[in-house]
Design a protein around this motif. Structure first.
Motif, PDB file in Angstrom:
ATOM      1  N   VAL A  29      22.590 -33.648  -0.447  1.00 53.33           N
ATOM      2  CA  VAL A  29      23.425 -32.030  -0.258  1.00 53.33           C
ATOM      3  C   VAL A  29      23.586 -32.156  -1.249  1.00 53.33           C
ATOM      4  CG1 VAL A  29      23.995 -33.254   1.961  1.00 53.33           C
ATOM      5  CG2 VAL A  29      25.341 -33.496   0.424  1.00 53.33           C
ATOM      6  N   HIS A  30      23.895 -30.805  -1.677  1.00 48.25           N
ATOM      7  CA  HIS A  30      24.810 -30.278  -2.215  1.00 48.25           C
ATOM      8  C   HIS A  30      26.046 -30.969  -3.367  1.00 48.25           C
ATOM      9  CE1 HIS A  30      26.918 -27.433  -5.222  1.00 48.25           C
ATOM     10  NE2 HIS A  30      26.464 -26.911  -5.610  1.00 48.25           N
ATOM     11  N   GLN A  70      19.499 -32.963   3.465  1.00 49.67           N
ATOM     12  CA  GLN A  70      18.134 -33.787   3.716  1.00 49.67           C
ATOM     13  C   GLN A  70      18.343 -34.825   4.774  1.00 49.67           C
ATOM     14  OE1 GLN A  70      14.495 -32.003   3.755  1.00 49.67           O
ATOM     15  NE2 GLN A  70      16.080 -30.172   3.386  1.00 49.67           N
ATOM     16  N   SER A  72      20.208 -29.413  -5.048  1.00 49.55           N
ATOM     17  CA  SER A  72      20.343 -28.338  -3.617  1.00 49.55           C
ATOM     18  C   SER A  72      20.625 -27.787  -3.443  1.00 49.55           C
ATOM     19  CB  SER A  72      20.582 -29.717  -3.005  1.00 49.55           C
ATOM     20  OG  SER A  72      19.813 -30.676  -2.860  1.00 49.55           O
ATOM     21  N   HIS A  73      20.100 -26.047  -2.304  1.00 49.25           N
ATOM     22  CA  HIS A  73      21.464 -24.602  -2.021  1.00 49.25           C
ATOM     23  C   HIS A  73      22.818 -25.139  -0.977  1.00 49.25           C
ATOM     24  CE1 HIS A  73      22.079 -21.869   0.263  1.00 49.25           C
ATOM     25  NE2 HIS A  73      22.691 -20.940  -1.143  1.00 49.25           N
ATOM     26  N   GLU A 104      23.910 -25.106   0.569  1.00 47.03           N
ATOM     27  CA  GLU A 104      23.274 -24.990   2.405  1.00 47.03           C
ATOM     28  C   GLU A 104      22.628 -25.549   3.338  1.00 47.03           C
ATOM     29  OE1 GLU A 104      22.472 -21.016   4.847  1.00 47.03           O
ATOM     30  OE2 GLU A 104      24.727 -20.821   4.007  1.00 47.03           O
ATOM     31  N   ASP A 105      21.875 -26.461   2.532  1.00 46.17           N
ATOM     32  CA  ASP A 105      20.526 -27.352   2.441  1.00 46.17           C
ATOM     33  C   ASP A 105      21.088 -28.293   3.065  1.00 46.17           C
ATOM     34  OD1 ASP A 105      18.095 -25.862   2.172  1.00 46.17           O
ATOM     35  OD2 ASP A 105      18.404 -26.496  -0.238  1.00 46.17           O
ATOM     36  N   TYR A 109      18.919 -16.270   0.209  1.00 45.57           N
ATOM     37  CA  TYR A 109      20.054 -17.344   0.476  1.00 45.57           C
ATOM     38  C   TYR A 109      20.614 -16.659   1.890  1.00 45.57           C
ATOM     39  CZ  TYR A 109      17.891 -20.292  -3.462  1.00 45.57           C
ATOM     40  OH  TYR A 109      17.167 -20.930  -4.509  1.00 45.57           O
TER      41      TYR A 109
END
Length: 553
Positions: A433-434, A474, A468-469, A471-472, A396
């Motif tokens: 998101v996270h 969507q 979710s990571h 930094e992700d 990551y």
């Protein structure tokens, strides 16, 4: 000082550790899928010559071509090193030996100056000199060994007498020399038959290497948990030093648990190392060098500040040497000791450092202090460091050890929301998101979400996902009212939920907070249940949170 070697054997891995006074000092690993290459001899083919780097790349049958520097090429002209293009040519076949393991994106480093290490001597077929290990301090013994070496060596071939040869007879040295010379003859014969690239000679596997290079009079016990390995060690030791056989012991795997070796290995991967006094080290391994920083931490010492600094540095110095050996740090090492005002303190720390490093079998050179007060030293890099054997770069952060902050990721999400709002004619936008990023996007009481919706003129659904990571982000458009309503809140009024109370509410003192996909559940009187799972009933559903109460158990 009590010194022990323990060899732990499993189907997948052989692990050798060196203990001094019960403290783990060195670790050596040999895994079934990760073989050691240093010392191996290959018949290679020159892939390309780089005059600008004064080096060549040699194909030896590995994933990456090996690196051959001009100074590692044997030349018939002993007066001066010739340019690389005058020594090798593309397509030429060479007999080379690995002197440095492949590391990261770099291939192995090789040399044409072959060496054959034995128990008592190192045989060098391409040289015509005799040397004696500097670790042998007695001048009389050095002269005796050099005289014997001159007598027993093969004419025109070189020898280096090893430290362990101190006190051995001429017959033992001669036997070692003959065995190594015979090995050299076999290597030449095999190389003549094989085509490049191919492996010609493989260095000893870990157990035999430990017995040859580490086990000697200075070791009190050599232990292993494996019956077959025990018998092999006995057989090897009987050939050169039968008196040492009494020091070899078969033990159970509980020996490793007694010294908590797995936990010690885990600690050796951490950047921070605590000292007994309360001070600590920070060890940072980079591509070009390793930096070790010394800090006083919790140690306040005496009333004399200079003495406090000196004592911290002295304690740190001993632990630094241990960590260098334990982690197998190599190359350039920079140590940032706490600034010492008194010259005698600086001299004493360096003097003791050099003394401690004498226990290390890997060659180390202390270069002294720079103008900035940093201590420079170099340590021969032959094998990969412990961290490179046991760890890999984070996929990551790509090895930086850092990821984007929640604020930064939420800003990226805002830009993505504005971009999709301008490009597509939709009723709403779904953002996944996270959960911690979702909290930033929503803002206190949903304030930031409302402002963003007013700006773009569309409904925005924020969903936090633990999968979710950090930094992700969507983002996708929503085109139907039904879909927007279904996604607006993950809970319904009257619904009973099994949730974990994660934290106390920031403004309502008695309430607790739970989250479902980043959506906040405000639990009435839930503060006392933080860290516990409870059943709650949803009483009211709002845009960015729901109110709930704990059901009686």
């Amino acid at each position: 000082m009590e010194k022990e070697i323990y060899i732990h054997v499993t189907k997948e891995e052989t692990k050798a550790v060196v203990l001094e006074n019960g403290k783990l000092m060195e670790i050596y690993l040999d895994r079934s899928f990760q073989k050691r290459l240093a010392g191996n001899i290959y018949k290679g083919k020159v892939a390309n010559v780089l005059p600008g780097m004064q080096a060549a790349f040699v194909s030896i049958g590995l994933e990456r071509n090996a690196f051959l520097y001009v100074e590692d090429v044997r030349s018939n002209n002993h007066e001066k090193t010739l340019p690389i293009q005058n020594l090798v040519r593309e397509g030429e076949e060479l007999l080379v030996q690995v002197v440095k393991e492949p590391f990261g994106t770099k291939g192995a480093r090789v040399t044409t100056h072959l060496t054959f290490p034995g128990r008592y001597v190192v045989f060098m077929p391409d040289l015509n000199t005799v040397g004696v290990s500097r670790r042998i301090k007695s001048e009389r013994e050095r002269e005796r060994l050099k005289k014997i070496a001159e007598e027993v060596r093969i004419p025109g071939r070189g020898l280096i007498v090893r430290t362990v040869a101190e006190g051995v007879s001429a017959e033992e040295l001669e036997r070692d020399v003959r065995e190594l010379h015979n090995l050299w003859v076999l290597v030449k014969e095999k190389a003549a038959r094989k085509s490049a690239p191919s492996l010609i000679h493989q260095e000893l596997e870990l157990v035999s290497w430990v017995v040859r290079d580490l086990f000697g009079e200075d070791v009190d016990r050599l232990l292993t948990n494996d019956q077959e390995t025990y018998e092999k060690i006995i057989e090897l030791v009987q050939t050169f030093e039968p008196s040492l056989c009494s020091r070899i012991c078969l033990t159970s795997s509980e020996f490793a648990e007694q010294f908590d070796l797995e936990q010690e290995m885990t600690k050796a991967l951490r950047p921070k190392v605590w000292l007994k006094s309360g001070g600590y080290l920070v060890i940072d391994e980079a591509e070009a060098l390793t930096v070790i920083d010394v800090n006083t931490g919790k140690y306040t010492g005496t009333k004399n500040f200079a003495e406090t600094v000196f004592r911290t540095n002295m304690e740190a110095m001993q632990e630094i040497v241990r960590q260098i050996r334990l982690r197998n740090l190599g190359g350039i090492i920079i140590i940032d000791f706490i600034d010492m005002e008194l010259p005698e303190h600086r001299s004493e720390v360096i003097k003791q450092l050099e003394e401690e490093l004498k226990k290390d079998k890997t060659r180390t050179c202390v270069l002294g202090l720079t103008q900035l007060g940093l201590l420079e030293l170099t340590r021969k890099k032959v094998r990969p460091s412990l961290s490179s054997l046991l760890e890999r770069s984070c996929p990551y952060c790509e090895g930086t050890g850092r990821v984007l902050s929640e604020e930064t990721v939420s800003m990226n999400a805002c830009r993505a929301i504005r971009s999709i709002a301008d490009q597509e004619d939709s009723l709403g936008i779904l953002v996944e998101v996270h959960p911690t990023v979702a909290a930033f996007l929503i803002g206190g009481g949903g304030s930031h979400l409302r402002e963003l919706e007013e700006e773009i003129g569309k409904k925005i659904i924020i969903k936090g996902s633990d999968a979710s990571h950090l930094e992700d982000v969507q983002v996708r458009s929503l085109y139907s009212k039904e879909e927007i309503i279904a996604l607006s809140a993950p809970v319904r009024q009257g619904e009973i939920l099994d949730v974990e109370v994660e934290d106390a509410h920031a403004t309502n003192d008695n309430d607790g907070i739970a989250r479902i996909h980043g959506y906040i559940i405000d639990i009435e009187n839930g503060r006392d249940y933080v860290g516990q799972r409870v059943l709650v009933k949803v009483d009211k559903v709002h845009r960015t949170y729901a109110k709930a109460r704990i059901l009686e158990r």
